[in-house]
Design an enzyme around this catalytic site. Structure first.
Site, PDB file in Angstrom:
ATOM      1  N   ASN A  94       0.894  -1.272  -0.050  1.00  0.00           N
ATOM      2  CA  ASN A  94      -0.142   0.027  -0.055  1.00  0.00           C
ATOM      3  C   ASN A  94       0.953   1.272   0.046  1.00  0.00           C
ATOM      4  OD1 ASN A  94      -2.329   1.719   0.879  1.00  0.00           O
ATOM      5  ND2 ASN A  94      -0.839   1.958   2.455  1.00  0.00           N
ATOM      6  N   TYR A 115       3.239   9.400 -11.691  1.00  0.00           N
ATOM      7  CA  TYR A 115       2.189   8.555 -10.892  1.00  0.00           C
ATOM      8  C   TYR A 115       1.451   7.719 -11.805  1.00  0.00           C
ATOM      9  CZ  TYR A 115      -1.438   7.882  -7.139  1.00  0.00           C
ATOM     10  OH  TYR A 115      -2.209   7.282  -6.097  1.00  0.00           O
ATOM     11  N   LYS A 140       1.312   3.640 -11.381  1.00  0.00           N
ATOM     12  CA  LYS A 140      -0.020   2.700 -11.142  1.00  0.00           C
ATOM     13  C   LYS A 140      -0.330   1.856 -12.203  1.00  0.00           C
ATOM     14  CE  LYS A 140      -0.328   4.253  -6.949  1.00  0.00           C
ATOM     15  NZ  LYS A 140      -0.317   3.386  -5.640  1.00  0.00           N
TER      16      LYS A 140
HETATM   17  N1  NAD Z   1      -5.678   9.209  -1.081  1.00  0.00           N
HETATM   18  C1  NAD Z   1      -6.105   8.783  -2.337  1.00  0.00           C
HETATM   19  O1  NAD Z   1      -6.673   9.715  -2.948  1.00  0.00           O
HETATM   20  C2  NAD Z   1      -5.447   7.769  -3.055  1.00  0.00           C
HETATM   21  C3  NAD Z   1      -6.104   7.388  -4.389  1.00  0.00           C
HETATM   22  C4  NAD Z   1      -5.481   6.557  -5.230  1.00  0.00           C
HETATM   23  C5  NAD Z   1      -4.579   5.634  -4.783  1.00  0.00           C
HETATM   24  N2  NAD Z   1      -4.001   5.923  -3.499  1.00  0.00           N
HETATM   25  C6  NAD Z   1      -2.724   5.312  -2.868  1.00  0.00           C
HETATM   26  O2  NAD Z   1      -3.244   4.557  -1.813  1.00  0.00           O
HETATM   27  C7  NAD Z   1      -1.973   4.581  -1.247  1.00  0.00           C
HETATM   28  C8  NAD Z   1      -1.773   4.860   0.173  1.00  0.00           C
HETATM   29  O3  NAD Z   1      -2.053   6.557   0.101  1.00  0.00           O
HETATM   30  P1  NAD Z   1      -2.732   7.430   1.298  1.00  0.00           P
HETATM   31  O4  NAD Z   1      -3.513   8.180   0.636  1.00  0.00           O
HETATM   32  O5  NAD Z   1      -3.240   6.580   2.482  1.00  0.00           O
HETATM   33  O6  NAD Z   1      -1.437   8.060   1.802  1.00  0.00           O
HETATM   34  P2  NAD Z   1      -0.785   8.556   2.979  1.00  0.00           P
HETATM   35  O7  NAD Z   1       0.274   9.454   2.771  1.00  0.00           O
HETATM   36  O8  NAD Z   1      -1.625   8.877   4.184  1.00  0.00           O
HETATM   37  O9  NAD Z   1      -0.058   7.111   3.426  1.00  0.00           O
HETATM   38  C9  NAD Z   1       1.029   6.564   3.046  1.00  0.00           C
HETATM   39  C10 NAD Z   1       1.941   5.973   4.006  1.00  0.00           C
HETATM   40  O10 NAD Z   1       3.104   5.348   3.171  1.00  0.00           O
HETATM   41  C11 NAD Z   1       4.254   5.650   3.881  1.00  0.00           C
HETATM   42  N3  NAD Z   1       5.312   5.570   3.074  1.00  0.00           N
HETATM   43  C12 NAD Z   1       5.640   6.520   2.007  1.00  0.00           C
HETATM   44  N4  NAD Z   1       6.696   6.193   1.609  1.00  0.00           N
HETATM   45  C13 NAD Z   1       7.329   5.100   2.177  1.00  0.00           C
HETATM   46  C14 NAD Z   1       8.547   4.469   2.080  1.00  0.00           C
HETATM   47  N5  NAD Z   1       9.474   4.753   1.082  1.00  0.00           N
HETATM   48  N6  NAD Z   1       8.698   3.342   2.920  1.00  0.00           N
HETATM   49  C15 NAD Z   1       7.952   3.152   3.936  1.00  0.00           C
HETATM   50  N7  NAD Z   1       6.395   3.708   4.081  1.00  0.00           N
HETATM   51  C16 NAD Z   1       6.251   4.604   3.101  1.00  0.00           C
HETATM   52  C17 NAD Z   1       3.897   7.024   4.550  1.00  0.00           C
HETATM   53  O11 NAD Z   1       4.976   7.187   5.781  1.00  0.00           O
HETATM   54  C18 NAD Z   1       2.680   6.915   4.903  1.00  0.00           C
HETATM   55  O12 NAD Z   1       2.403   6.361   6.268  1.00  0.00           O
HETATM   56  C19 NAD Z   1      -0.847   4.913  -2.016  1.00  0.00           C
HETATM   57  O13 NAD Z   1      -0.161   3.896  -2.961  1.00  0.00           O
HETATM   58  C20 NAD Z   1      -1.412   5.840  -2.967  1.00  0.00           C
HETATM   59  O14 NAD Z   1      -0.844   6.116  -4.368  1.00  0.00           O
HETATM   60  C21 NAD Z   1      -4.635   7.010  -2.669  1.00  0.00           C
END
Ligand code: NAD
Length: 253
Positions: A90, A156, A160
């Site tokens: 994730n 990005y 993805k």
């Molecule tokens: N929020 C959205 O709208 C959305 C939409 C589509 C996809 N996503 C995907 O969902 C996933 C989670 O995103 P989110 O929105 O919860 O973001 P977020 O920033 O709240 O959480 C991401 C987490 O990943 C951790 N992280 C980042 N880089 C890291 C690394 N190198 N090593 C270890 N941990 C790391 C961060 O510390 C954070 O805790 C991501 O892959 C994101 O691309 C999010």
């Protein structure tokens, strides 16, 4: 009986946002949880909330771009809980919405390392465990940007799409060994990732958000975690290699 009783689940990026919600949701369904994140405060907070719920959980500080950290994450999980049943890839970052004409090598490489290479390495490390057990379950966090072309920056979107492709490839090649690999493609979910975007490429943002008015509504972290629970449970036993769009029909338009 929980839907994930006694399953051991590693969830990367579970110190925040969607990953944290998945950790709590899996924990409530009886899974033992490995919280893997490089944000120590975040991971400690998730572990504390899990323990308050009576869930067996450990936190491991992991930078998913570091292969040793990935190996250590899986080895420590096995040491603590005896095995791994579910890997949720994730952890991910966004790309400042940089369009092709403005993308920097630094952002491209960081996004690819975190969003793509880490997934490959995590899968490569858990596969021998899954093969020995005769089953295993991988869930990758893709995005609507893995299913459509215009809603994110170049790096990005490319990253993805790679996640969606890896998901199909792993399902296709390891399905015969009873290993499943599926993905989720959320649209917009308010989290620190979307709330704290900085250094935005204004051109990239402008062209990527032309269709935002057609998105009916944003999703919640719980709505995404519910899909992750379905994919982790036996209820989805016949589902392999798909990316479930979690966008309330935005990509259907
Ligand atoms: N929020 C959205 O709208 C959305 C939409 C589509 C996809 N996503 C995907 O969902 C996933 C989670 O995103 P989110 O929105 O919860 O973001 P977020 O920033 O709240 O959480 C991401 C987490 O990943 C951790 N992280 C980042 N880089 C890291 C690394 N190198 N090593 C270890 N941990 C790391 C961060 O510390 C954070 O805790 C991501 O892959 C994101 O691309 C999010």
């Amino acid at each position: 009986m929980g839907r994930l009783n006694d399953k051991v689940a590693i969830i990367t990026g579970s110190g925040s946002g969607i990953g944290k919600e998945i950790a709590l949701t899996y924990g409530k369904e009886g899974a033992k949880i490995v919280v893997a994140d490089f944000n120590e405060d975040g991971l400690k907070q998730t572990v504390a909330e899990l323990k308050d719920l009576g869930v067996e959980a450990i936190g491991i500080k992991v930078n998913v771009t570091n292969e040793e950290d990935i190996a250590n994450m899986v080895d420590e999980s096995v040491k603590a809980f005896g095995t791994v049943d579910i890997l949720v890839n994730n952890a991910g970052i966004s790309d400042h919405m940089q369009a092709a004409g403005n993308v920097t090598d630094e952002v491209w490489e960081r996004v690819m390392n975190i969003n793509v290479t880490s997934v490959m390495r995590g899968v490569r490390k858990v596969l021998p465990i899954f093969q020995e057990k005769g089953h295993g379950n991988i869930i990758n966090m893709a995005s609507i940007s893995g299913l459509t072309g215009g809603r994110g920056g170049l790096a990005y979107t490319a990253s993805k799409h790679a996640v969606v492709g890896m998901t199909k490839n792993i399902a296709s090649q390891y399905g015969p060994q009873n290993i499943r690999c599926n993905a989720i493609g959320p649209a917009h979910v308010p989290t620190p990732l979307t709330n704290n975007m900085s250094n935005i490429d204004e051109f990239g943002m402008g062209v990527a958000t032309r269709g935002v008015g057609l998105m009916t509504k944003a999703g919640s972290t719980q709505e995404i975690a519910n899909i992750a629970l379905f994919l982790a449970s036996e209820e989805s036993a016949y589902v392999n290699g798909v990316t479930i769009a979690a966008d309330f029909g935005w990509s259907a338009y």
